[in-house]
Structures are given as structure tokens and as C-alpha cells.
Design a protein around this motif. Structure first.
Motif, PDB file in Angstrom:
ATOM      1  N   LEU A  27       5.023   1.112  -6.282  1.00  0.00           N
ATOM      2  CA  LEU A  27       4.859   2.398  -6.971  1.00  0.00           C
ATOM      3  C   LEU A  27       5.684   2.435  -8.253  1.00  0.00           C
ATOM      4  O   LEU A  27       5.191   2.869  -9.296  1.00  0.00           O
ATOM      5  N   TYR A  35       2.523   8.729 -10.867  1.00  0.00           N
ATOM      6  CA  TYR A  35       3.059   9.545  -9.764  1.00  0.00           C
ATOM      7  C   TYR A  35       4.547   9.817  -9.833  1.00  0.00           C
ATOM      8  O   TYR A  35       5.046  10.659  -9.100  1.00  0.00           O
ATOM      9  N   TYR A  58     -14.727  14.544  -7.949  1.00  0.00           N
ATOM     10  CA  TYR A  58     -13.568  14.980  -7.148  1.00  0.00           C
ATOM     11  C   TYR A  58     -13.984  15.927  -6.014  1.00  0.00           C
ATOM     12  O   TYR A  58     -13.665  15.701  -4.848  1.00  0.00           O
ATOM     13  N   VAL A  83      -2.110  14.579  -3.006  1.00  0.00           N
ATOM     14  CA  VAL A  83      -3.297  14.349  -3.844  1.00  0.00           C
ATOM     15  C   VAL A  83      -3.248  15.370  -4.984  1.00  0.00           C
ATOM     16  O   VAL A  83      -2.965  16.536  -4.754  1.00  0.00           O
ATOM     17  N   VAL A 106       5.975   9.469  -0.116  1.00  0.00           N
ATOM     18  CA  VAL A 106       7.222   8.716  -0.253  1.00  0.00           C
ATOM     19  C   VAL A 106       7.952   9.063  -1.560  1.00  0.00           C
ATOM     20  O   VAL A 106       9.075   8.625  -1.775  1.00  0.00           O
ATOM     21  N   GLN A 110       6.456  14.334  -5.838  1.00  0.00           N
ATOM     22  CA  GLN A 110       5.100  14.669  -5.404  1.00  0.00           C
ATOM     23  C   GLN A 110       5.125  15.799  -4.374  1.00  0.00           C
ATOM     24  O   GLN A 110       4.269  16.694  -4.384  1.00  0.00           O
ATOM     25  N   GLU A 152      -4.036   1.904  -3.568  1.00  0.00           N
ATOM     26  CA  GLU A 152      -2.784   1.773  -4.329  1.00  0.00           C
ATOM     27  C   GLU A 152      -1.820   0.796  -3.691  1.00  0.00           C
ATOM     28  O   GLU A 152      -0.828   0.413  -4.309  1.00  0.00           O
ATOM     29  N   VAL A 157       1.115  -3.517   3.146  1.00  0.00           N
ATOM     30  CA  VAL A 157       1.460  -2.088   3.274  1.00  0.00           C
ATOM     31  C   VAL A 157       0.218  -1.311   3.715  1.00  0.00           C
ATOM     32  O   VAL A 157       0.286  -0.397   4.544  1.00  0.00           O
TER      33      VAL A 157
HETATM   34  C1  LIG Z   1      -3.049   9.691  -2.437  1.00  0.00           C
HETATM   35  S1  LIG Z   1      -2.658   8.682  -3.718  1.00  0.00           S
HETATM   36  C2  LIG Z   1      -3.791   8.998  -5.023  1.00  0.00           C
HETATM   37  C3  LIG Z   1      -4.639  10.185  -4.998  1.00  0.00           C
HETATM   38  C4  LIG Z   1      -5.518  10.422  -6.171  1.00  0.00           C
HETATM   39  N1  LIG Z   1      -5.392   9.432  -7.207  1.00  0.00           N
HETATM   40  C5  LIG Z   1      -5.249  11.803  -6.665  1.00  0.00           C
HETATM   41  O1  LIG Z   1      -4.116  12.220  -6.726  1.00  0.00           O
HETATM   42  O2  LIG Z   1      -6.196  12.496  -6.920  1.00  0.00           O
HETATM   43  C6  LIG Z   1      -1.233   9.186  -4.558  1.00  0.00           C
HETATM   44  C7  LIG Z   1      -0.022   9.428  -3.716  1.00  0.00           C
HETATM   45  O3  LIG Z   1       0.227   8.388  -2.797  1.00  0.00           O
HETATM   46  C8  LIG Z   1       1.631   8.313  -2.636  1.00  0.00           C
HETATM   47  N2  LIG Z   1       1.963   7.056  -1.954  1.00  0.00           N
HETATM   48  C9  LIG Z   1       1.717   5.800  -2.347  1.00  0.00           C
HETATM   49  N3  LIG Z   1       2.179   4.920  -1.443  1.00  0.00           N
HETATM   50  C10 LIG Z   1       2.723   5.642  -0.415  1.00  0.00           C
HETATM   51  C11 LIG Z   1       3.334   5.312   0.816  1.00  0.00           C
HETATM   52  N4  LIG Z   1       3.503   4.046   1.196  1.00  0.00           N
HETATM   53  N5  LIG Z   1       3.754   6.317   1.615  1.00  0.00           N
HETATM   54  C12 LIG Z   1       3.582   7.610   1.258  1.00  0.00           C
HETATM   55  N6  LIG Z   1       3.012   7.982   0.094  1.00  0.00           N
HETATM   56  C13 LIG Z   1       2.583   7.028  -0.738  1.00  0.00           C
HETATM   57  C14 LIG Z   1       2.136   8.434  -4.057  1.00  0.00           C
HETATM   58  O4  LIG Z   1       3.483   8.811  -4.099  1.00  0.00           O
HETATM   59  C15 LIG Z   1       1.210   9.528  -4.596  1.00  0.00           C
HETATM   60  O5  LIG Z   1       1.748  10.816  -4.461  1.00  0.00           O
END
Ligand SMILES: C[S@@+](CC[C@H](N)C(=O)[O-])C[C@H]1O[C@@H](n2cnc3c(N)ncnc32)[C@H](O)[C@@H]1O
Length: 242
Positions: A27, A35, A58, A83, A106, A110, A152, A157
Motif C-alpha cells: 500500500l 489511499y 460504480y 470503499v 488497515v 480511511q 490491490e 496477501v
Molecule cells: C477496497 S479497496 C478499493 C476500493 C475502490 N477502489 C474504491 O474505493 O472505490 C481500498 C481499500 O482497501 C484497503 N486495504 C488494502 N489492503 C488491505 C488489507 N490488507 N487490509 C485491510 N484493508 C486493506 C485500503 O486501505 C483502502 O482503503
């Protein structure tokens, strides 16, 4: 070890000092611009921005995730990762009177941002955790939702996150995943999206090459897996019934 926040009071937190999970390297290295940086959160968290990123899909994809669940959602729901847009307020508005929603992310900023979007009194608990090491009891949730999280994450992971989602959902419960997918051969966006994802979201192309079901733990034995694709195959919804 982990810090829980009820939606009435989400403090500013120093992850290292308070024993919260650290922000994973993928990240900070790959997604800081989306993010982590405060300006990124302000810039991207608007319906117009998320809709442009998803080519106007969306609401359709959000509603596809919701359609995998009853229109009044009973019991305990877990959303893995925040999200942008109105996903969580809309999900919370579908909860039945005694139902609850836990959201895990995490990245503390956010969670603070999400708290700002939730109406007072929402039965939503925000928790700073890594989705791949949840620390919740097994079979604690009736449904778990992952909206554009898996693309992502690096593969180990991602596999750990899916294993955790299946572990914490009750037998008979559902894990609902919405994410990228390999577009159909004649989808013109194929040519645009491949280099764009390779540049900006390098782990996303894994979802073009593999089925989400390939990453489930070998002993998962789900009762049913249903895949639906959208927008010429660029997106998918996978519903896993445990
Ligand atoms: C759900 S994804 C993307 C969603 C999409 N792009 C949107 O926001 O419309 C984005 C989130 O995933 C979170 N994230 C990524 N890896 C993570 C992990 N291992 N554990 C918890 N949250 C995580 C990021 O911090 C971010 O807030």
C-alpha cells in the motif's frame, strides 16, 4: 492488540505507537497516491471520481454486491476494506433493525474518512485491522463483502484474505467479492486497461489470469461458487456460499 472504533468516536491514531497493524508495503509503495495521502482521500472520495474510474459502473457494481444479499440484511455483516463513494452508507441503510456491520481497514485515515460519511447512530463498527490477519472468531459473520480489494493485494496477501473471509463466515453464509476480471476478447477497453493496470495497479492483472476460486484454501470446500461478469467481462461478482 487491535483498536476498535465505534462510529461515534474515531480518534486520530498513531499506528505504531498504539499497536495497530502497520500499513503493508504494497500500500505504501503502490497505492500511497490513492489511499494514504490525505489529499488523495479528498480527491478520490466523490461519486464522480469513483464512477469515472469504473467507467460509469460504480452504482451497478455496488448494487450487484448488494443483490447477492437479502434486501433487508439480517445478522452480522463484515466489509473488508473501506470503499470510496456511498458504498458503506448504502449498505448500512439495508440492515435489518437488529443487524450490524463491521468495517475493517488497515489504513487509519480511511476509517476516519468513512466515519465522516456515516450518519450518526448507524450500527457500524470500524476496526483497524489487516484483512489477511483478521483476529476475529471463526464463523462469526453471516456475510462478508470484498469490493475491489483483492486486485490491490499481492497474491499471498490475497490468498490469506480469502482464507480469512471464509474462516469468519458461518457455514451457509456468503462471501461476496466484486472486482476486476479479464475482459472479453472483443472488449475495446482491453487494450486500454492492460497497460493502465500494469502501470498503476500491478497486482490487478492477476485477476485477468486466474479465477478467484483458484485462490481459495484447498480445504475450503464451499457449497457453491457463482460468478457473474459485467461490462464486457471487465468486472466480476463472485458469490461463495460456505
Ligand atoms: C477496497 S479497496 C478499493 C476500493 C475502490 N477502489 C474504491 O474505493 O472505490 C481500498 C481499500 O482497501 C484497503 N486495504 C488494502 N489492503 C488491505 C488489507 N490488507 N487490509 C485491510 N484493508 C486493506 C485500503 O486501505 C483502502 O482503503
Amino acid at each position: 492488540m487491535y483498536q476498535e472504533f465505534d462510529q461515534g468516536a474515531l480518534p486520530l491514531v498513531d499506528a505504531e505507537a498504539s499497536g495497530l497493524p502497520g500499513i503493508p508495503d504494497y500500500l505504501t509503495e503502490t497505492y500511497w497516491w490513492a489511499y494514504i495521502h490525505p489529499r488523495a482521500v479528498r480527491f478520490f472520495d466523490r461519486m464522480i471520481a469513483v464512477d469515472v474510474i469504473l467507467f460509469g459502473n460504480y452504482r451497478r457494481l455496488r448494487d450487484a454486491a448488494f443483490a447477492a444479499l437479502p434486501s433487508r440484511i439480517e445478522g452480522k455483516t463484515l466489509q473488508l476494506a473501506c470503499v470510496y463513494g456511498d458504498f458503506t452508507p448504502a449498505l448500512a441503510s439495508r440492515l435489518a433493525p437488529q443487524a450490524s456491520l463491521d468495517v475493517v481497514d488497515v489504513v487509519p485515515i480511511q476509517l476516519r474518512n468513512l466515519r465522516r460519511k456515516l450518519p450518526g447512530g448507524s450500527p457500524v463498527c470500524l476496526s483497524c485491522r489487516d484483512a489477511s490477519v483478521l483476529g476475529f472468531s471463526s464463523a462469526a459473520y453471516d456475510q462478508v463483502i470484498l469490493f475491489f480489494l483483492l486486485h490491490e493485494q499481492p497474491q499471498p496477501v490475497r490468498q490469506a484474505t480469502l482464507a480469512e473471509a471464509l474462516r469468519v463466515v458461518k457455514p451457509g453464509g456468503r462471501v461476496v467479492v466484486v472486482d476486476y476480471h479479464q475482459p472479453n476478447r472483443f472488449n475495446p477497453l482491453r487494450v486500454l486497461m492492460k497497460p493502465l493496470l500494469a502501470r498503476l495497479e500491478p497486482f490487478a492483472l492477476d485477476l485477468w489470469k486466474n479465477e478467484i476460486s483458484d485462490w481459495l484454501p484447498q480445504d475450503a470446500a464451499p457449497v457453491e461458487i457463482q460468478k457473474t461478469t459485467y461490462f464486457g467481462g471487465l468486472y466480476q461478482r463472485v458469490v461463495i456460499r460456505r
